[in-house]
Design an enzyme around this catalytic site. Structure first.
Site, PDB file in Angstrom:
ATOM      1  N   LYS A 370      17.144  57.330 -55.554  1.00  0.00           N
ATOM      2  CA  LYS A 370      15.698  57.150 -55.747  1.00  0.00           C
ATOM      3  C   LYS A 370      15.268  55.963 -54.890  1.00  0.00           C
ATOM      4  O   LYS A 370      15.604  54.815 -55.174  1.00  0.00           O
ATOM      5  CB  LYS A 370      15.362  56.902 -57.218  1.00  0.00           C
ATOM      6  CG  LYS A 370      13.867  56.840 -57.491  1.00  0.00           C
ATOM      7  CD  LYS A 370      13.599  56.843 -58.988  1.00  0.00           C
ATOM      8  CE  LYS A 370      12.150  57.086 -59.331  1.00  0.00           C
ATOM      9  NZ  LYS A 370      11.252  56.039 -58.896  1.00  0.00           N
ATOM     10  N   ARG A 539       4.632  68.666 -62.550  1.00  0.00           N
ATOM     11  CA  ARG A 539       5.493  67.642 -63.119  1.00  0.00           C
ATOM     12  C   ARG A 539       6.303  68.317 -64.227  1.00  0.00           C
ATOM     13  O   ARG A 539       5.942  68.272 -65.392  1.00  0.00           O
ATOM     14  CB  ARG A 539       4.647  66.491 -63.685  1.00  0.00           C
ATOM     15  CG  ARG A 539       5.468  65.293 -64.111  1.00  0.00           C
ATOM     16  CD  ARG A 539       4.596  64.270 -64.814  1.00  0.00           C
ATOM     17  NE  ARG A 539       3.639  63.627 -63.931  1.00  0.00           N
ATOM     18  CZ  ARG A 539       3.927  62.659 -63.069  1.00  0.00           C
ATOM     19  NH1 ARG A 539       5.175  62.255 -62.949  1.00  0.00           N
ATOM     20  NH2 ARG A 539       2.988  62.119 -62.326  1.00  0.00           N
TER      21      ARG A 539
HETATM   22  N1  LIG Z   1      15.054  61.405 -53.991  1.00  0.00           N
HETATM   23  C1  LIG Z   1      13.808  61.402 -54.462  1.00  0.00           C
HETATM   24  N2  LIG Z   1      13.274  62.535 -54.969  1.00  0.00           N
HETATM   25  C2  LIG Z   1      12.012  62.566 -55.458  1.00  0.00           C
HETATM   26  N3  LIG Z   1      11.215  61.493 -55.525  1.00  0.00           N
HETATM   27  C3  LIG Z   1      11.702  60.316 -55.065  1.00  0.00           C
HETATM   28  C4  LIG Z   1      13.011  60.227 -54.507  1.00  0.00           C
HETATM   29  N4  LIG Z   1      13.189  58.941 -54.126  1.00  0.00           N
HETATM   30  C5  LIG Z   1      12.084  58.283 -54.396  1.00  0.00           C
HETATM   31  N5  LIG Z   1      11.164  59.080 -54.981  1.00  0.00           N
HETATM   32  C6  LIG Z   1       9.829  58.641 -55.425  1.00  0.00           C
HETATM   33  O1  LIG Z   1       9.841  58.490 -56.833  1.00  0.00           O
HETATM   34  C7  LIG Z   1       8.591  58.925 -57.366  1.00  0.00           C
HETATM   35  C8  LIG Z   1       8.712  59.235 -58.834  1.00  0.00           C
HETATM   36  O2  LIG Z   1       9.123  58.097 -59.516  1.00  0.00           O
HETATM   37  P1  LIG Z   1       8.214  56.945 -60.191  1.00  0.00           P
HETATM   38  O3  LIG Z   1       7.962  57.316 -61.609  1.00  0.00           O
HETATM   39  O4  LIG Z   1       8.881  55.639 -59.968  1.00  0.00           O
HETATM   40  O5  LIG Z   1       6.923  56.984 -59.343  1.00  0.00           O
HETATM   41  P2  LIG Z   1       5.457  56.856 -59.843  1.00  0.00           P
HETATM   42  O6  LIG Z   1       4.670  56.994 -58.627  1.00  0.00           O
HETATM   43  O7  LIG Z   1       5.283  55.633 -60.691  1.00  0.00           O
HETATM   44  O8  LIG Z   1       5.300  58.068 -60.823  1.00  0.00           O
HETATM   45  P3  LIG Z   1       5.067  59.580 -60.531  1.00  0.00           P
HETATM   46  O9  LIG Z   1       5.289  59.824 -59.095  1.00  0.00           O
HETATM   47  O10 LIG Z   1       6.083  60.278 -61.361  1.00  0.00           O
HETATM   48  O11 LIG Z   1       3.661  59.804 -60.955  1.00  0.00           O
HETATM   49  C9  LIG Z   1       8.276  60.103 -56.480  1.00  0.00           C
HETATM   50  O12 LIG Z   1       6.911  60.430 -56.489  1.00  0.00           O
HETATM   51  C10 LIG Z   1       8.717  59.616 -55.107  1.00  0.00           C
HETATM   52  O13 LIG Z   1       7.681  58.886 -54.493  1.00  0.00           O
END
Ligand SMILES: Nc1ncnc2c1ncn2[C@@H]1O[C@H](COP(=O)(O)OP(=O)(O)OP(=O)(O)O)[C@@H](O)[C@H]1O
Length: 678
Positions: A370, A539
């Site tokens: 991530k 989602r």
């Molecule tokens: N390998 C990966 N696969 C999918 N997403 C990833 C990956 N690495 C990083 N991300 C990021 O992580 C985000 C999701 O995690 P996180 O909850 O931290 O983000 P957020 O923007 O706060 O919440 P959300 O996108 O779920 O609304 C994804 O939208 C993407 O931008």
């Protein structure tokens, strides 16, 4: 004399401008004026049914087939001069406004869907005017499809000034503001003025020249295209010209449309269902006959029609285009609609989950790094792979589908140097230090939407793209392929991507992978179902994000208070809201802690144009910015409209990568507060 092509368009534009500005034309044939697109008029050349032939813009193979052909924002087969020249009668804006009033007054969802379906059929049914695409977009407060990066760039202040001017010499912007403070929304204010005093100027033929949906659309598109020196005053003029021609219900609709706040109680789901109801009823009835025993065939057919519309919306992000497809090509056309390189789609999203959840649900789990950066989608057609057509240099889109290419030259260079077939890649842009190690998320935001000093900032903060998914490769759409197959293809087109995934089938192995990712400076891991398709905008439970325990909230700024002392020129406190459905936000607290002078200055500059009203120290701000806020806990509280309050809220950062629709919802707040399981 025959006038064709660009010259004809120019003339038509000038003609519209004149009318819009309230110029009276004397001593001309009024009938011909009232029908400038009729036989013998400016639009006599080219056929109505073949916009591509006139504009030379239409992608290959009809509406559905776009394949790897790049699409440019202006490539919209349902817009533009051809529509203006159609000889079918055009829907009057007043007729749309009248139906909008009925819609807004309708409390029942089923009835609302039926009214919307009726409206769509009236806007583009057989033998009717072809305003279907426009009306569908207008219903959702849009002039352009969601994937299109053009905006009107008209703020509430400009709109108020245009209304004041159309209302006559005795009305000033301050009067409009005053009425706004009372009425609470711009539509009611616009409808409350009598624009008749000015109308005499623009009137000709039988009474005034009535606005059509197509004319409003054309005027707003023209206004969106205007930029640079003096554009603000030209936009004001153009809006004035439109309001000047409005009856009250039209003015209400126009004001709301311009500010993108329709208040009709019509959400995206309603429009989706209405498209199915209006144009797929027959098709679904046919499908229904084949229904299984025990199933309700009508219900099943309706679900299938809604699913086909939803699917086409996911790949096109254009309600107007999908409505036209549903009408003209039915279920088969909707199902055949594919991705287009150059037309961004919504990102697939994740829910929070644990390693045990993932193993239980998927068996084998795809464990991906991530990355802690900003989500992007990269679209690219290399010159060498363009098959005689034009290539498309790498375009980079944010999660809101804004084009952020110019701010991120490293991503462009990276993709150009490595990829040799047409692709759509999903990934994360991460800030890196000189050794290539990841920097915190906030560093990316310093680069993400930058318009100036890109080269200088590039020296300060380096960037790297980590692609983790592939939606299209070399002419093939991959949305329906399982993640495993998409990942293999991703590695084929971009070998660097191999490092970011491994497979595990027990929670311990996942912990080990997570520790390694954290050690390398990443945020953690994502746990994905290797057999799942890519569902844009969804989602679901196929992607799980392992989150650290400290939660933050992404809230929308809905108000502010001026600062004190040396900060008196700046906003000092922000009133926060969370999504409460239907473009509404429920307040949840105020944040003042954690904001530096620089952050306050930035936010003040950014939000000032969006001030809706000011009453003493209270400033109402149109929802525009998303702030990430930390807090100690969420308590129930009668003080705010959400029924909750944040305890010790502190500013963490501005979520420039999110639109207000992506902010956290009241539902999530309730869960975080313990009213339900997260
Ligand atoms: N390998 C990966 N696969 C999918 N997403 C990833 C990956 N690495 C990083 N991300 C990021 O992580 C985000 C999701 O995690 P996180 O909850 O931290 O983000 P957020 O923007 O706060 O919440 P959300 O996108 O779920 O609304 C994804 O939208 C993407 O931008």
């Amino acid at each position: 004399m025959v006038v064709e092509g660009a010259v004809a368009e120019r003339l038509l534009d000038d003609f519209r401008l004149l009318l819009g500005a309230g110029v009276e034309l004397v001593g001309v044939d009024r009938e011909r004026l009232a029908d400038p697109v009729g036989e013998g008029g400016l639009g006599a050349h080219g056929t109505v049914d073949d916009p591509g032939r006139q504009k030379g813009l239409r992608p290959t193979g009809g509406v559905g087939a776009v394949g790897t052909r790049p699409v440019r924002p202006e490539t919209d087969p349902y817009r533009g001069a051809f529509a203006e020249r159609s000889r079918t009668p055009r829907m009057e804006f007043a007729a749309f406004a009248e139906r909008a009033e009925r819609l807004a007054a309708e409390p029942a969802d089923i009835e609302t869907t039926r009214l919307v379906a009726d409206l769509l059929a009236a806007a583009g049914g057989r033998g009717k005017s072809d305003d279907l695409a426009t009306v569908t977009r207008f219903l959702l407060g849009r002039v352009f499809p969601a994937h299109d990066t053009r905006t009107l760039d008209v703020g509430p202040a400009l709109c108020r000034e245009a209304i004041a001017r159309a209302a006559g010499p005795n009305v000033g912007a301050a009067d409009v503001e005053e009425r706004l403070a009372e009425a609470g929304e711009i539509g009611a204010v616009a409808a409350g003025f009598d624009f008749g005093g000015q109308r005499g100027l623009a009137a000709f033929g039988e009474g005034r020249d009535r606005l059509t949906v197509a004319a409003v659309d054309a005027a707003l598109r023209e206004l969106a295209a205007d930029a640079g020196d003096g554009s603000e005053s030209r936009k004001r003029d153009a809006l004035f010209g439109l309001f000047n021609r409005c009856e009250p219900a039209e003015a209400k609709l126009l004001a709301r449309l311009v500010l993108g706040e329709m208040r009709l109680g019509v959400g995206e789901g309603t429009v989706r269902d209405a498209i199915a109801e209006a144009f797929l009823a027959e098709a679904s009835a046919d499908d229904g006959k084949e229904g299984n025993d025990g199933d309700d065939p009508t219900l099943r057919a309706r679900d299938e029609a809604a699913a086909a519309v939803e699917r086409a919306l996911q790949v096109t992000n254009d309600y107007g285009r999908v409505a036209v497809l549903a009408r003209d090509e039915g279920l088969a056309g909707l199902r055949a609609e594919g991705l287009a390189v150059g037309r961004p789609v919504q990102a697939m999203l994740a829910q929070a989950g644990t390693a045990t959840d993932a193993v239980e649900a998927f068996g084998e789990v795809a464990v991906e790094t991530k990355f802690d950066g900003a989500r992007v989608q990269v679209h690219y057609v290399p010159e060498s792979a363009a098959e005689g057509g034009e290539g498309l240099g790498p375009r980079v889109y944010s999660r809101n589908m804004d084009d952020v290419t110019d701010a991120l030259p490293e991503v462009v260079e990276y993709v150009e140097a490595r990829v040799s077939v047409p692709v759509i890649l999903d990934g994360e842009v991460v800030a890196v230090d000189d050794d290539g190690d990841p920097l915190p998320f906030q560093e990316v935001l310093r680069r993400f939407r930058r318009k100036h000093d890109v080269d200088r900032m590039r020296e300060e903060v380096g960037l790297r793209l980590h692609a983790f998914d592939c939606l299209h490769a070399d002419g093939e759409d991959l949305l329906d392929e399982p993640l495993r197959a998409r990942h293999d293809l991703l590695v084929d087109v971009l070998p660097d991507a191999a490092a970011s995934v491994e497979f595990a089938d027990d929670p311990e192995a996942i912990e080990v992978a997570e520790a390694a990712a954290l050690d390398a400076g990443h945020e953690g891991v994502m746990l994905k179902n290797p057999d799942a398709a890519y569902t844009p905008g969804d989602r679901g439970r196929d992607w799980l994000k392992r989150k650290p325990d400290v939660e933050t909230l992404d809230a929308v700024v809905v108000g502010a208070e001026w600062g004190e002392g040396r900060r008196a020129e700046l906003f000092g406190t922000f009133l926060l809201g969370v999504g409460a459905g239907d473009d509404e936000f429920a307040t949840i607290g105020k944040v003042a802690t954690g904001l530096t002078d620089e952050a306050l200055a930035d936010l003040t500059e950014r939000l000032k144009p969006h001030v809706v009203s000011e009453d003493g120290t209270e400033i109402e701000i149109r929802p525009e910015a998303v702030l990430e806020v930390g807090y100690e806990e969420i308590q129930t509280s009668p003080t705010y409209s959400s029924g909750y309050a944040l305890r010790f809220p502190r500013f963490v950062g501005v979520r420039d990568d999110k639109s207000v629709g992506d902010a956290d919802s009241l539902e999530r707040v309730a869960r975080l507060a313990g009213d339900g399981a997260e």
